[in-house]
Design a protein around this motif. Structure first.
Motif, PDB file in Angstrom:
ATOM      1  N   MET A 125       0.904  -1.153  -0.110  1.00  0.00           N
ATOM      2  CA  MET A 125      -0.020  -0.101   0.051  1.00  0.00           C
ATOM      3  C   MET A 125       0.730   1.308   0.018  1.00  0.00           C
ATOM      4  N   VAL A 126       1.683   1.508   0.903  1.00  0.00           N
ATOM      5  CA  VAL A 126       2.535   2.472   0.880  1.00  0.00           C
ATOM      6  C   VAL A 126       3.626   2.498  -0.106  1.00  0.00           C
ATOM      7  N   SER A 127       3.824   1.462  -0.749  1.00  0.00           N
ATOM      8  CA  SER A 127       5.049   1.449  -1.871  1.00  0.00           C
ATOM      9  C   SER A 127       4.441   1.810  -3.127  1.00  0.00           C
ATOM     10  N   ASN A 128       3.091   1.077  -3.347  1.00  0.00           N
ATOM     11  CA  ASN A 128       2.281   1.450  -4.661  1.00  0.00           C
ATOM     12  C   ASN A 128       2.943   0.658  -5.807  1.00  0.00           C
ATOM     13  N   SER A 129       3.602  -0.494  -5.218  1.00  0.00           N
ATOM     14  CA  SER A 129       4.233  -1.161  -6.404  1.00  0.00           C
ATOM     15  C   SER A 129       4.435  -2.802  -5.773  1.00  0.00           C
ATOM     16  N   LEU A 130       4.669  -3.828  -6.896  1.00  0.00           N
ATOM     17  CA  LEU A 130       4.942  -5.026  -6.399  1.00  0.00           C
ATOM     18  C   LEU A 130       6.382  -5.477  -6.716  1.00  0.00           C
ATOM     19  N   ASN A 131       6.935  -4.417  -7.251  1.00  0.00           N
ATOM     20  CA  ASN A 131       8.373  -4.623  -7.847  1.00  0.00           C
ATOM     21  C   ASN A 131       9.404  -4.470  -6.452  1.00  0.00           C
ATOM     22  N   LEU A 132      10.209  -5.456  -6.213  1.00  0.00           N
ATOM     23  CA  LEU A 132      11.039  -5.122  -5.134  1.00  0.00           C
ATOM     24  C   LEU A 132      12.129  -4.111  -5.375  1.00  0.00           C
ATOM     25  N   THR A 133      12.537  -3.715  -6.514  1.00  0.00           N
ATOM     26  CA  THR A 133      13.453  -2.746  -6.641  1.00  0.00           C
ATOM     27  C   THR A 133      12.715  -1.358  -6.502  1.00  0.00           C
ATOM     28  N   ASP A 134      11.381  -1.243  -7.010  1.00  0.00           N
ATOM     29  CA  ASP A 134      10.525  -0.151  -6.538  1.00  0.00           C
ATOM     30  C   ASP A 134      10.324   0.217  -5.091  1.00  0.00           C
ATOM     31  N   ILE A 135      10.011  -1.026  -4.376  1.00  0.00           N
ATOM     32  CA  ILE A 135       9.656  -1.093  -2.890  1.00  0.00           C
ATOM     33  C   ILE A 135      11.101  -0.386  -2.379  1.00  0.00           C
ATOM     34  N   VAL A 136      12.186  -0.706  -2.624  1.00  0.00           N
ATOM     35  CA  VAL A 136      13.497  -0.187  -2.035  1.00  0.00           C
ATOM     36  C   VAL A 136      13.300   1.339  -2.242  1.00  0.00           C
ATOM     37  N   ARG A 137      13.145   1.501  -3.566  1.00  0.00           N
ATOM     38  CA  ARG A 137      13.459   3.106  -3.978  1.00  0.00           C
ATOM     39  C   ARG A 137      12.688   3.968  -3.351  1.00  0.00           C
ATOM     40  N   VAL A 138      11.391   3.456  -2.847  1.00  0.00           N
ATOM     41  CA  VAL A 138      10.317   4.420  -2.632  1.00  0.00           C
ATOM     42  C   VAL A 138      10.590   4.852  -1.036  1.00  0.00           C
ATOM     43  N   GLN A 139      11.339   3.835  -0.392  1.00  0.00           N
ATOM     44  CA  GLN A 139      11.738   4.134   0.920  1.00  0.00           C
ATOM     45  C   GLN A 139      12.779   5.213   1.117  1.00  0.00           C
ATOM     46  N   ASN A 140      13.371   5.674  -0.217  1.00  0.00           N
ATOM     47  CA  ASN A 140      14.422   6.745  -0.114  1.00  0.00           C
ATOM     48  C   ASN A 140      13.645   8.153  -0.176  1.00  0.00           C
ATOM     49  N   HIS A 141      12.448   8.137  -0.246  1.00  0.00           N
ATOM     50  CA  HIS A 141      11.754   9.433  -0.106  1.00  0.00           C
ATOM     51  C   HIS A 141      11.314   9.921   1.473  1.00  0.00           C
ATOM     52  N   GLY A 142      11.400  11.127   1.587  1.00  0.00           N
ATOM     53  CA  GLY A 142      10.565  11.567   2.703  1.00  0.00           C
ATOM     54  C   GLY A 142      11.585  12.556   3.404  1.00  0.00           C
ATOM     55  N   TYR A 143      11.129  13.163   4.496  1.00  0.00           N
ATOM     56  CA  TYR A 143      11.647  14.214   5.094  1.00  0.00           C
ATOM     57  C   TYR A 143      13.132  13.835   5.568  1.00  0.00           C
ATOM     58  N   PHE A 144      13.372  12.716   6.340  1.00  0.00           N
ATOM     59  CA  PHE A 144      14.571  12.245   6.821  1.00  0.00           C
ATOM     60  C   PHE A 144      15.437  11.807   5.819  1.00  0.00           C
ATOM     61  N   ALA A 145      15.009  11.078   4.709  1.00  0.00           N
ATOM     62  CA  ALA A 145      15.776  10.727   3.609  1.00  0.00           C
ATOM     63  C   ALA A 145      16.341  11.995   2.920  1.00  0.00           C
ATOM     64  N   ASP A 146      15.511  12.994   2.780  1.00  0.00           N
ATOM     65  CA  ASP A 146      16.135  14.058   2.238  1.00  0.00           C
ATOM     66  C   ASP A 146      17.244  14.886   2.859  1.00  0.00           C
ATOM     67  N   HIS A 147      17.131  14.630   4.201  1.00  0.00           N
ATOM     68  CA  HIS A 147      18.176  15.192   5.080  1.00  0.00           C
ATOM     69  C   HIS A 147      19.229  14.307   5.333  1.00  0.00           C
ATOM     70  N   GLY A 148      19.355  12.960   4.692  1.00  0.00           N
ATOM     71  CA  GLY A 148      20.352  12.093   4.711  1.00  0.00           C
ATOM     72  C   GLY A 148      20.477  11.062   6.000  1.00  0.00           C
ATOM     73  N   TRP A 149      19.430  11.323   6.911  1.00  0.00           N
ATOM     74  CA  TRP A 149      18.988  10.316   7.666  1.00  0.00           C
ATOM     75  C   TRP A 149      18.057   9.293   7.230  1.00  0.00           C
TER      76      TRP A 149
END
Lengths: 202, 360
Positions: free
Chosen positions: B177-201
């Motif tokens: 639901m949160v990744s909006n994809s069934l592709n494993l590569t996409d699921i990892v990429r989606v986790q690189n978004h957000g406030y903390f990811a933008d600030h390197g955390w």
């Protein structure tokens, strides 16, 4: 003959063999396993048709869950093959009717080319087309109501199955897990203070 | 650079080049995997040894490092005994059924961005399909052995693995639901978004934090799914000797053993990909440091580290907890995990529709 055609014939041949063995195997466990093999071939055929969601769902649902439970039951049953054989002539009329119907249906499908079904345009999918995504979109937009209806019917079936098989035994003992978890050391252990005895010189 | 190096080879093999290249990739995945499988057994014995304040294997090679090789050679030369009345075909097929799905899953696991054998769109579904086949190895082994203890083990295994697959699948629904994809590569990429990811955390923008209950459910279900302690009633040495493997000896037994460890590694990879950000770096802001910066940027080493940490966790709980009772296992799966997953699916659904949605 291109690679896809070879693959198709391979999968179909194994599938027909497996399906044949399902009904001829003497051992019910072997029959169930041949059915699993047939499912795998069917999912391979669906993959060839670019229906990857259906192919994978077939494996997840039938091979991963249904057939496991099926095997579970078949292994525990003590099936007497002789008594099943004896009922052959009794079951023949019903079996023959169903078999005849299926032959007719297959004939109707296979003869589709004579009724002009081959005039249907072959579907071509654009690059980046995702079968899973498309299926999900359709299920939750155009076919939302039938989909929800089907899920409600399944839910009713689940509850019905639970209610039908649920029987309360009078002599069964139940543990209350909440009570077990709420146990503290003080409830179970009592520290006793015993002064050590002094050795008396005699 | 890689392309230029492969050009002559490609010309040499001509039309069968894709086949050759895929085979090379498969071997490239399998050899390190088989090695890590073997050394996983050593790691487990060593770690549990130290947890028990003893040394563990320390005789073969330096620090016991050759122990897995010695074990392998020993098992290879042992006789395989087929019990009387066993179903010979299925008896030998069962260990293969156990190991093959555990190896096949690696086709869809992304090791780093773009480093994947088959970038399948319905990757999560495929993973569920392949891993759900693993239970057949156990069931068939139990039945084909024509013996009571293996049969009991098989019965326990099929009930337990089917039950925990349900909670695993439901936990994954939240991830989907949160990744909006069934592709494993996409699921990892989606986790690189957000406030903390933008600030390197990146550490705080991975799925484990917003989906914390699901992370716990998946981790515990993973342990149950691989029949590891404290959910190892399938083997239950003290009750049914070794469950489905009682009648197996030599290499046939070794295959079951390898399947168990491969499954552990698969589950740890899945935990890392679904909840711990796969190959993403937890402290991306450090990657601009001179000299050591490369170690803090995204890459395969982070995935390996996360998998190693998860595997250590598996060993750790094995050395810590007593075995669950069978009815308690079933209760945990059906009465605790499944309702919790259903509730959390609802929570995530409401969250994603609210203005506070962070998964975009």
């Amino acid at each position: 003959m291109d690679f896809k055609t070879i693959l198709f014939y391979m999968l179909s041949a194994v599938m027909i063999f497996a399906a044949f063995r399902v009904i001829t195997a003497r051992n019910p466990v072997h029959a169930a396993l041949f059915l699993v093999l047939a499912f795998f071939q069917a999912s391979g055929l669906w993959l060839l048709l670019q229906a990857e969601f259906l192919a994978v769902a077939l494996i997840v649902v039938y091979v991963g869950a249904v057939m496991v439970l099926f095997l579970f039951v078949v292994m525990m049953l003590d099936i007497n093959i002789e008594s099943v054989r004896r009922g052959f002539w009794n079951h023949l009329p019903l079996g023959a009717t169903i078999g005849g119907l299926m032959v007719f249906e297959m004939f109707a499908v296979l003869s589709g080319r004579y009724f002009g079904l081959d005039a249907m345009p072959q579907q071509t999918n654009p690059v980046g087309y995702s079968n899973t995504k498309e299926l999900g979109r359709l299920l939750f937009t155009d076919f939302a109501y039938p989909f929800e209806l089907a899920s409600v019917i399944l839910l009713v079936a689940i509850i019905a199955a639970v209610v039908l098989t649920h029987r309360k035994r009078k002599d069964s003992k139940v543990m209350r897990v909440v009570d077990q978890l709420a146990v503290r050391r003080e409830d179970r252990i009592r520290m006793v203070n015993m002064p050590s005895e002094k050795e008396t010189a005699e | 650079m890689m392309e230029a190096l492969l050009q002559p080879l490609q010309a040499f093999f001509g039309p069968i080049w894709p086949l050759v290249w895929t085979l090379v990739k498969i071997v490239g995945i399998m050899i390190p995997l088989l090695l890590s499988m073997a050394y996983m057994t050593l790691a487990e014995r060593k770690v549990i040894g130290y947890m028990h304040i003893r040394l563990g294997p320390n005789r073969v090679g330096f620090w016991g490092l050759m122990q897995p090789i010695a074990d392998g050679i020993k098992l290879l030369f042992k006789e395989i005994i087929v019990p009387t009345g066993a179903d010979k075909w299925l008896f030998f097929l069962a260990p293969i059924f156990a190991l093959a799905p555990a190896l096949a899953v690696w086709a869809i696991i992304p090791f780093a961005d773009g480093w994947v054998l088959a970038n399948v769109d319905a990757g999560v579904l495929l993973m569920l399909a392949i891993t759900s086949f693993g239970v057949y190895g156990v069931i068939i082994a139990g039945w084909a052995s024509n013996s009571k203890y293996p049969f009991l083990g098989a019965m326990r295994a099929s009930a337990q693995m089917v039950s925990y697959e349900v909670s695993m699948g439901l936990a994954l629904i939240c991830v989907l639901m949160v990744s909006n994809s069934l592709n494993l590569t996409d699921i990892v990429r989606v986790q690189n978004h957000g406030y903390f990811a933008d600030h390197g955390w990146g550490l705080f923008s991975w799925n484990w934090l917003p989906l914390l209950p699901m992370f716990v459910v998946y981790l515990i279900s993973g342990v149950a799914e691989t029949n590891r302690a404290p959910f190892d009633v399938v083997e239950g040495e003290s009750e049914i000797v070794a469950g489905h493997m009682v009648e197996y000896s030599g290499m046939a037994f070794a295959l079951f053993f390898l399947a168990e460890y491969t499954n552990m590694i698969v589950v740890s990879a899945m935990v890392a990909i679904f909840f711990l950000g796969g190959w993403l770096s937890p402290v991306g802001f450090l990657q601009h440091l001179p000299l050591v910066g490369f170690a803090f940027s995204d890459g395969f080493h982070w995935l390996a580290l996360k998998m190693a940490a998860t595997l250590f966790f598996f060993i750790w709980i094995r050395a810590t907890f007593p075995r669950y009772r069978y009815d308690q296992i079933m209760r945990l799966g059906w009465k605790v995990f499944v309702p919790l997953c259903l509730l959390w699916i609802f929570v995530i659904g409401v969250w994603m529709m609210s203005p506070l949605n962070i998964f975009k």
